[in-house]
Design a protein around this motif. Structure first.
Motif, PDB file in Angstrom:
ATOM      1  N   LYS A  80       1.023  -0.945   0.039  1.00  0.00           N
ATOM      2  CA  LYS A  80       0.374  -0.281   0.105  1.00  0.00           C
ATOM      3  C   LYS A  80       0.857   1.397  -0.117  1.00  0.00           C
ATOM      4  CE  LYS A  80      -2.494  -1.204   3.800  1.00  0.00           C
ATOM      5  NZ  LYS A  80      -1.145  -3.168   3.893  1.00  0.00           N
ATOM      6  N   SER A  81       2.071   0.823   0.741  1.00  0.00           N
ATOM      7  CA  SER A  81       2.684   2.511   0.750  1.00  0.00           C
ATOM      8  C   SER A  81       3.884   2.497  -0.134  1.00  0.00           C
ATOM      9  CB  SER A  81       3.246   2.499   2.492  1.00  0.00           C
ATOM     10  OG  SER A  81       2.402   2.316   3.429  1.00  0.00           O
ATOM     11  N   THR A  82       3.919   1.300  -0.599  1.00  0.00           N
ATOM     12  CA  THR A  82       4.877   2.099  -1.925  1.00  0.00           C
ATOM     13  C   THR A  82       3.943   2.485  -3.290  1.00  0.00           C
ATOM     14  OG1 THR A  82       5.856  -0.185  -1.847  1.00  0.00           O
ATOM     15  CG2 THR A  82       6.617   0.112  -3.431  1.00  0.00           C
ATOM     16  N   ALA A  85       6.328   8.316   1.928  1.00  0.00           N
ATOM     17  CA  ALA A  85       5.320   6.644   2.885  1.00  0.00           C
ATOM     18  C   ALA A  85       6.225   5.737   2.865  1.00  0.00           C
ATOM     19  CB  ALA A  85       4.224   6.106   2.000  1.00  0.00           C
ATOM     20  N   GLN A  86       6.156   5.642   4.577  1.00  0.00           N
ATOM     21  CA  GLN A  86       7.455   4.664   4.797  1.00  0.00           C
ATOM     22  C   GLN A  86       6.479   3.034   4.122  1.00  0.00           C
ATOM     23  OE1 GLN A  86       8.370   4.321   9.025  1.00  0.00           O
ATOM     24  NE2 GLN A  86       9.791   2.837   9.019  1.00  0.00           N
ATOM     25  N   THR A  87       8.247   2.786   3.992  1.00  0.00           N
ATOM     26  CA  THR A  87       7.434   0.957   3.505  1.00  0.00           C
ATOM     27  C   THR A  87       8.300   0.479   4.043  1.00  0.00           C
ATOM     28  OG1 THR A  87       9.486   1.063   1.649  1.00  0.00           O
ATOM     29  CG2 THR A  87       7.082   1.404   1.059  1.00  0.00           C
ATOM     30  N   THR A  93       4.118  -1.561   9.201  1.00  0.00           N
ATOM     31  CA  THR A  93       4.933  -0.434   8.630  1.00  0.00           C
ATOM     32  C   THR A  93       4.521   0.705   8.759  1.00  0.00           C
ATOM     33  OG1 THR A  93       6.491  -1.802   7.662  1.00  0.00           O
ATOM     34  CG2 THR A  93       6.754   0.481   7.283  1.00  0.00           C
ATOM     35  N   THR A  94       3.642   0.688   8.586  1.00  0.00           N
ATOM     36  CA  THR A  94       2.561   1.888   9.241  1.00  0.00           C
ATOM     37  C   THR A  94       1.524   2.135   9.460  1.00  0.00           C
ATOM     38  OG1 THR A  94       2.397   1.596   6.103  1.00  0.00           O
ATOM     39  CG2 THR A  94       1.145   3.577   7.155  1.00  0.00           C
ATOM     40  N   GLN A  95       1.236   2.814  10.135  1.00  0.00           N
ATOM     41  CA  GLN A  95       0.813   3.369  12.227  1.00  0.00           C
ATOM     42  C   GLN A  95       0.180   4.171  11.331  1.00  0.00           C
ATOM     43  OE1 GLN A  95       2.084   1.437  14.870  1.00  0.00           O
ATOM     44  NE2 GLN A  95       3.747   0.755  13.579  1.00  0.00           N
ATOM     45  N   ILE A 152      -5.323   8.361   0.938  1.00  0.00           N
ATOM     46  CA  ILE A 152      -4.754   8.041   1.918  1.00  0.00           C
ATOM     47  C   ILE A 152      -4.546   6.558   1.951  1.00  0.00           C
ATOM     48  CG2 ILE A 152      -5.436   8.378   4.576  1.00  0.00           C
ATOM     49  CD1 ILE A 152      -6.707  10.428   2.006  1.00  0.00           C
ATOM     50  N   ASP A 153      -2.969   6.785   2.407  1.00  0.00           N
ATOM     51  CA  ASP A 153      -2.006   5.371   3.092  1.00  0.00           C
ATOM     52  C   ASP A 153      -2.654   5.290   4.434  1.00  0.00           C
ATOM     53  OD1 ASP A 153      -0.720   3.427   2.654  1.00  0.00           O
ATOM     54  OD2 ASP A 153       1.063   4.430   3.494  1.00  0.00           O
ATOM     55  N   LEU A 154      -3.261   3.962   4.553  1.00  0.00           N
ATOM     56  CA  LEU A 154      -3.532   3.397   6.058  1.00  0.00           C
ATOM     57  C   LEU A 154      -2.307   2.208   6.469  1.00  0.00           C
ATOM     58  CD1 LEU A 154      -7.057   3.892   4.846  1.00  0.00           C
ATOM     59  CD2 LEU A 154      -5.481   5.327   6.726  1.00  0.00           C
TER      60      LEU A 154
END
Ligand SMILES: Nc1nc2c(ncn2[C@@H]2O[C@H](COP(=O)(O)OP(=O)(O)OP(=O)(O)O)[C@@H](O)[C@H]2O)c(=O)[nH]1
Ligand SMILES: [Mg+2]
Length: 341
Positions: free
Chosen positions: A94-96, A106-108, A114-116, A133-135
């Motif tokens: 998702k973040s990638t 976005a941190q991957t 990984t994503t908080q 929106i990254d979740l």
């Protein structure tokens, strides 16, 4: 027992469903509670409204007493042509995808969870942009209490999965079921899609259930030879039949199809405005949805302008060349309007 909802209640509920801002939603919830006839038949609804009021009040109150630190924002005001949420099991990419599509950082990570926090970004498409929106992942191991709230302003969601991951199907079903428990129902029907019937608007139904148009994004296809048979098995076993894209966030494969598809399926209509005697402003269109009117564009420009709108002049290809139209006139993609109040 029939609920016998009053017109005042119904109006507040309809406004609540359209409302985007938490403060406005809270106000409308209070109106709903006031206007709700209180009897056995509305017990559930009363309880639901009270729960929502409590949740929103806490969210808006900011840091809690006693030094409990409140986290970063969990929901974002809708910007651009539509708000789309990236949901899915852990580690699906998702973040990638977010980073690739919006240029965010976005941190991957190679590891799950990984994503908080929720992170917005803008994904450009032609002369508009979608808010993406990254979740954090949706997973039974780490349920996110605010996921329902995060998805309130979303117009649709991208369900991102990695078919190579062991347990992908169970995890995907878990995502669907966990969201359903929060009254977020992932649906295959999209507003601009005429082949799937639109869900009827049920005024006596549960106002808190959200039907979120969903597209399945099968990511990491760089690791799969032919994704089609795998996708067929996924659909069979999970009984989830969403429109599907096979992509690779790593190589970019398949990503160029997403923008035009979203634009069409969300039924987005771009309207350009002009001031009298000047050429139209072709740089920054206002966006409304299929069937939207001149009045809606006026509201986007300025609420006062919408209130005082008398008529508009419309330019549309070879069919309209500055003719007067009323504020109810339905607009089409590419229309140019001059608003007169
Ligand atoms: N081969 C390949 N690897 C990918 C692709 N997309 C993401 N990855 C890798 O998959 C891992 C997880 O990526 P993330 O983007 O952090 O996944 P996520 O879904 O945001 O993960 P959580 O935040 O933990 O839910 C990372 O090691 C990425 O480099 C892809 O298209 N192909
Ligand atoms: Mg992530």
């Amino acid at each position: 027992m029939p609920a016998n909802l009053t017109p005042e209640y119904k109006a507040a509920e309809a406004a609540y469903k359209r409302a985007n801002e938490p403060k406005e939603r809270l106000e409308l919830l209070r109106t709903m509670l006031r206007a709700l006839p209180k009897h056995k038949g509305t017990d559930h609804l009363q309880a639901d409204i009270k729960t929502r009021i409590k949740e929103l009040t806490e969210e808006l109150a900011g840091p809690r007493k006693g030094g409990v630190r409140r986290g970063p924002p969990t929901s974002f005001r809708r910007e651009g042509a539509a708000q789309l949420a990236l949901v899915g099991p852990p580690n699906s990419g998702k973040s990638t995808l977010h980073a690739r599509l919006t240029g965010s950082h976005a941190q991957t990570g190679e590891y799950p969870f990984t994503t908080q926090v929720a992170q917005p970004g803008m994904m450009p498409y032609e002369d508009v942009a979608f808010q993406l929106i990254d979740l954090p992942p949706v997973s039974p191991e780490h349920p996110i209490p605010w996921i329902g709230n995060a998805l309130q302003p979303a117009d649709a969601c991208l369900l991102v999965v990695d078919l190579c991951e062991a347990g992908c199907m169970e995890r995907s079903v878990a995502v669907r079921d966990m969201l359903a428990k929060r009254k977020i129902v992932l649906t295959a029907g999209w507003p601009g899609d005429t082949s799937t019937p639109r869900l009827p608007v049920d005024h006596e139904g549960d106002p808190f259930t959200i039907h979120l148009p969903t597209v399945l994004v099968v990511n990491k296809v760089d690791q799969i030879g032919d994704p089609d048979p795998e996708i067929a098995v996924f659909e069979d076993l999970t009984e989830m039949h969403f429109p599907t894209f096979a992509v690779s966030a790593a190589t970019g494969e398949g990503l160029d199809k997403i923008g035009p598809w979203l634009f069409a399926r969300l039924g987005i209509v771009r309207v350009y405005t002009k001031t009298p005697g000047k050429p139209p402003d072709m740089g920054r269109p206002y966006t409304i949805r299929q069937g939207g009117s001149v009045h809606q564009v006026a509201e986007l420009v300025h609420r006062e302008l919408a209130e005082q709108l008398k008529f508009a002049r419309l330019w549309r290809g070879s069919t309209f060349d500055g003719q007067h139209v009323g504020s109810d006139h339905a607009l089409q993609d590419g229309d140019v309007v001059e608003l007169h109040s």
